[in-house]
Design a protein around this motif. Structure first.
Motif, mmCIF file in Angstrom:
data_model
loop_
_atom_site.group_PDB
_atom_site.id
_atom_site.type_symbol
_atom_site.label_atom_id
_atom_site.label_comp_id
_atom_site.label_asym_id
_atom_site.label_seq_id
_atom_site.Cartn_x
_atom_site.Cartn_y
_atom_site.Cartn_z
ATOM 1 N N THR A 70 0.293 14.240 6.125
ATOM 2 C CA THR A 70 0.436 12.614 6.274
ATOM 3 C C THR A 70 1.869 12.375 6.231
ATOM 4 O O THR A 70 2.628 13.043 6.240
ATOM 5 C CB THR A 70 0.050 12.057 4.911
ATOM 6 O OG1 THR A 70 0.944 12.449 3.632
ATOM 7 C CG2 THR A 70 -1.350 12.572 4.335
ATOM 8 N N GLU A 129 -1.242 4.015 0.703
ATOM 9 C CA GLU A 129 -2.103 4.760 1.778
ATOM 10 C C GLU A 129 -3.266 4.917 1.453
ATOM 11 O O GLU A 129 -3.629 5.160 -0.077
ATOM 12 C CB GLU A 129 -1.359 6.227 1.646
ATOM 13 C CG GLU A 129 -2.182 7.036 2.839
ATOM 14 C CD GLU A 129 -1.588 8.506 2.812
ATOM 15 O OE1 GLU A 129 -1.287 9.236 4.013
ATOM 16 O OE2 GLU A 129 -1.233 9.249 1.676
ATOM 17 N N LEU A 166 3.627 10.428 12.437
ATOM 18 C CA LEU A 166 3.743 11.713 12.109
ATOM 19 C C LEU A 166 4.970 12.340 12.441
ATOM 20 O O LEU A 166 5.462 13.165 11.831
ATOM 21 C CB LEU A 166 2.380 12.431 12.545
ATOM 22 C CG LEU A 166 1.978 13.827 11.671
ATOM 23 C CD1 LEU A 166 1.548 13.208 10.271
ATOM 24 C CD2 LEU A 166 0.624 14.433 12.382
ATOM 25 N N SER A 179 -1.752 6.454 -3.296
ATOM 26 C CA SER A 179 -2.741 6.988 -2.208
ATOM 27 C C SER A 179 -4.023 6.851 -2.881
ATOM 28 O O SER A 179 -4.270 7.146 -3.627
ATOM 29 C CB SER A 179 -2.070 8.151 -1.667
ATOM 30 O OG SER A 179 -1.144 8.237 -0.887
ATOM 31 N N SER A 189 -6.289 4.307 7.368
ATOM 32 C CA SER A 189 -6.800 4.980 8.416
ATOM 33 C C SER A 189 -8.217 5.611 7.846
ATOM 34 O O SER A 189 -8.607 5.557 6.683
ATOM 35 C CB SER A 189 -5.782 6.224 8.449
ATOM 36 O OG SER A 189 -5.930 7.163 7.237
ATOM 37 N N TYR A 230 -7.960 8.006 -1.613
ATOM 38 C CA TYR A 230 -9.054 8.774 -0.537
ATOM 39 C C TYR A 230 -10.277 8.403 -1.073
ATOM 40 O O TYR A 230 -10.622 8.596 -2.272
ATOM 41 C CB TYR A 230 -8.654 10.293 -0.414
ATOM 42 C CG TYR A 230 -9.732 11.247 0.241
ATOM 43 C CD1 TYR A 230 -9.766 10.897 1.542
ATOM 44 C CD2 TYR A 230 -10.775 11.596 -0.537
ATOM 45 C CE1 TYR A 230 -10.708 11.563 2.260
ATOM 46 C CE2 TYR A 230 -12.079 12.346 0.316
ATOM 47 C CZ TYR A 230 -11.981 12.117 1.478
ATOM 48 O OH TYR A 230 -13.030 12.453 2.223
ATOM 49 N N HIS A 233 -7.366 6.087 2.848
ATOM 50 C CA HIS A 233 -8.116 7.035 3.861
ATOM 51 C C HIS A 233 -9.458 6.778 3.863
ATOM 52 O O HIS A 233 -9.789 7.466 2.464
ATOM 53 C CB HIS A 233 -7.485 8.400 4.117
ATOM 54 C CG HIS A 233 -8.028 9.112 5.231
ATOM 55 N ND1 HIS A 233 -7.852 8.920 6.704
ATOM 56 C CD2 HIS A 233 -8.987 10.215 5.199
ATOM 57 C CE1 HIS A 233 -8.632 9.844 7.544
ATOM 58 N NE2 HIS A 233 -9.308 10.412 6.804
#
Length: 455
Positions: free
Chosen positions: A316, A108, A299, A54, A144, A56, A110
Motif C-alpha cells: 500500500t 484507507e 505506489l 485502514s 480502492s 478492509y 479497500h
C-alpha cells in the motif's frame, strides 16, 4: 535470466509475509477477544488523529468459481444475499465503533473479495455511506476496490467514485484463451479495455491490473502477449505475481487441471524474468515484491519517499497503525495484535446476531515479534534493514547472519556491520531472505506444506 541452479536451490515452500508472525504461527493460546479489543483501543488512541485507520471489507460472493483463486468465497447466483451480508458488515462496524471514544478517521478503505462487483452499485454505495456517516475522512485518504472485468459497469464506477473512490484494480491473470479456460476465468481483452477506459473516463486516478505467471498451460509466449496487451492499456500499477498452488489447503477450489499442466519452476522463473524485462521496457518500476508502477502512481511515489507499506492487503502507498477487517474471514491488525473473523459465513452471521464481534482467532505480538516484524517489513518494502546495539537488535541475530552467509556468497545480499541489503539479483528471492529472520519458522518447521513455493 536467473541461473537454474539458484532456482533449484531456493525454490522451497515459504510465506509471502503479508504479516509477521505468519498465520500458521499465531499463538491462539495467549489470544482472547478481550486482549484483542484492548490492543485495538490502544492503537486507535495512539494513531487515529495522527494518521487515521485502514479498513478492509471482504465481500465473498462470486457467481462462478475461478480455479486459481485461494480467497475465501461463496459461489452463488442469488443476489438476495447482498442485503443480508451488507447489514451484517455494518453491524460489525457498529460493534467496533462502540469500542472508541471518538470518531474514526478513515485514511484507507479497500473492498476485496470474492467479487465486490457482484454487489449492485446502489448496495456498494449504501455500504460505504453507512461507514462514512459514522466516521471522518483523512485529508489524504485513498479508497480502492477490486473489480471483475466482466461485470464492472459504469454504474459501479460512478457510484463508488461519488463516495470517494479513486483507485480500482482488475483481475486480468492472462489473456490466452486456453489458460483462461483452465482457470475458469474467461474474459476477453475487450472487456478489460472497456472497464479500464471507463474508469479513466469517470475520473479514477489509478487503475491497476493483476497478472499471474505460473498458471496451467501458460507459456513464455503467453506472457509476452499479455504484456503487449498491457502496454496498450498502460495501467498505472500492476501486480505481477506467482500462482500459489495450494490445493491441499484450498480444496477443490484449486483443481480443474492436473499438477503436470503447471509450468516447471524453471519456466515460471523465466516467465517472471521475461515479464519483468518487458514491463521495465514499457516504463514500469518494480515496487517491492511482485508489484510494478508507473512513476506517476502513488505506489511509486511512496517507494521513493520510503513510505511503502505491506499488510494483509499487499503493498500500500500509505501506512496506518490500525487496520480493521470487516466481513467473513477478514483479518485485522492493531500493530500489537492480529485477529481473524470467522471463515464460515453462517458462524459469522450467528455471532453478529448475538451482538458479538465475529472473531475466530488471533495473535498477541510480544517484543520479539515486533522487532522481527520490523526487519521483515523493511526487507519486503525497501530491500534492506539495519540495527544497532540499542535498536532492533535481538539475541538470535548472529544466528540469522550465519544463515544468510550462503546467500551472500550467491550474490543475493550484502551484509554490513549492522545492516543487510538485498541485491538486484537477490530481489526475486526476498521471501527466502525473510525466512532467515523468521524465528518462529526456524524453531518449528511446519509439519505439512502450509505455504506456496517461493519461486
Amino acid at each position: 535470466m536467473l541461473q537454474n541452479s539458484l532456482i533449484n536451490k531456493y525454490n522451497i515452500a515459504g510465506p509471502r509475509y503479508t504479516s509477521y508472525p505468519t498465520v500458521p504461527y499465531w499463538n491462539e493460546e495467549t489470544f482472547s477477544l478481550k486482549k484483542w479489543t484492548s490492543s485495538l483501543r490502544k492503537s486507535f488512541d495512539e494513531s487515529n488523529y495522527k494518521e487515521g485507520i485502514s479498513l478492509y471489507i471482504h465481500l465473498p460472493f462470486c457467481e462462478s468459481l475461478c480455479t486459481f483463486c485461494g480467497c475465501n468465497k461463496r459461489i452463488t447466483k442469488q443476489h438476495s444475499v447482498e442485503d443480508i451480508y451488507l447489514n451484517a458488515v455494518l453491524k460489525e462496524w457498529n460493534l467496533y465503533l462502540d469500542l472508541f471514544n471518538e470518531k474514526p478517521i478513515i485514511k484507507e478503505m479497500h473492498l476485496g473479495g470474492g467479487t465486490p462487483t457482484f454487489f449492485s452499485p446502489d448496495n456498494l454505495k449504501r455500504l460505504v455511506e453507512g461507514i462514512l456517516n459514522t466516521s471522518e475522512r483523512a485529508d489524504n485518504y485513498e479508497f480502492s476496490f477490486e473489480g471483475h472485468p466482466n461485470n464492472t459497469t459504469r454504474a459501479h464506477l460512478e457510484a463508488l467514485y461519488s463516495v470517494g473512490f479513486r483507485r480500482v484494480s482488475y483481475g486480468v491473470q492472462d489473456y490466452n484463451e486456453k489458460v483462461q479456460k483452465a482457470i475458469h476465468r474467461i474474459q476477453p481483452f475487450e472487456n478489460v479495455k472497456r472497464v479500464t477506459e471507463t474508469a479513466r473516463e469517470v475520473g479514477y486516478t489509478s487503475v491497476g491490473h493483476d497478472i499471474i505467471f505460473g498458471l496451467p498451460f501458460q507459456t513464455l509466449e503467453n506472457i509476452e502477449q499479455t504484456i503487449l496487451n498491457t502496454k496498450e492499456l498502460l495501467p498505472d500499477r500492476l501486480a505481477f505475481y506467482s500462482y500459489a498452488h495450494v490445493p491441499w489447503i484450498k480444496g477443490n477450489g484449486q483443481r480443474g487441471f492436473n499438477d503436470d499442466d503447471l509450468p516447471t519452476p524453471e519456466i515460471k522463473r523465466k516467465q517472471y524474468e521475461l515479464g519483468k524485462k518487458r514491463l521495465t521496457e514499457v516504463g514500469y518500476t518494480e515496487i517491492g515484491m511482485d508489484h510494478f508502477a508507473l512513476s506517476t502512481d502513488t505506489l511509486y511515489q511512496s517507494m521513493v519517499e520510503g513510505e511503502l507499506h505491506r499488510n494483509f492487503m499487499g503493498y500500500t502507498a500509505s501506512k496506518t497503525q490500525a487496520m480493521i477487517g470487516l466481513g467473513v474471514s477478514a483479518i485485522s491488525d492493531s500493530l500489537y495484535a492480529f485477529s481473524q473473523n470467522e471463515k464460515n459465513l453462517e458462524a459469522y452471521y450467528r455471532l453478529l446476531k448475538e451482538n458479538r464481534l465475529p472473531v475466530q482467532r488471533g495473535h498477541i505480538l510480544n517484543e520479539e515479534d515486533l522487532v522481527i516484524r520490523t526487519h521483515i517489513l523493511n526487507l519486503m518494502c525497501r530491500f534492506k534493514t539495519s540495527w544497532t546495539v540499542n535498536s532492533f537488535y535481538f539475541k538470535e541475530l548472529p544466528e540469522v547472519i550465519a544463515r544468510l552467509k550462503e546467500m551472500e556468497m550467491d550474490g543475493l545480499i550484502n551484509i554490513g556491520s549492522n545492516s543487510i541489503e538485498v541485491t538486484k539479483k537477490g530481489q526475486p528471492f526476498v521471501r527466502n531472505i525473510c525466512m532467515a529472520f523468521d524465528l518462529l519458522l526456524q524453531r518449528k518447521q511446519p509439519n505439512t506444506n502450509l505455504f506456496s513455493m517461493t519461486v
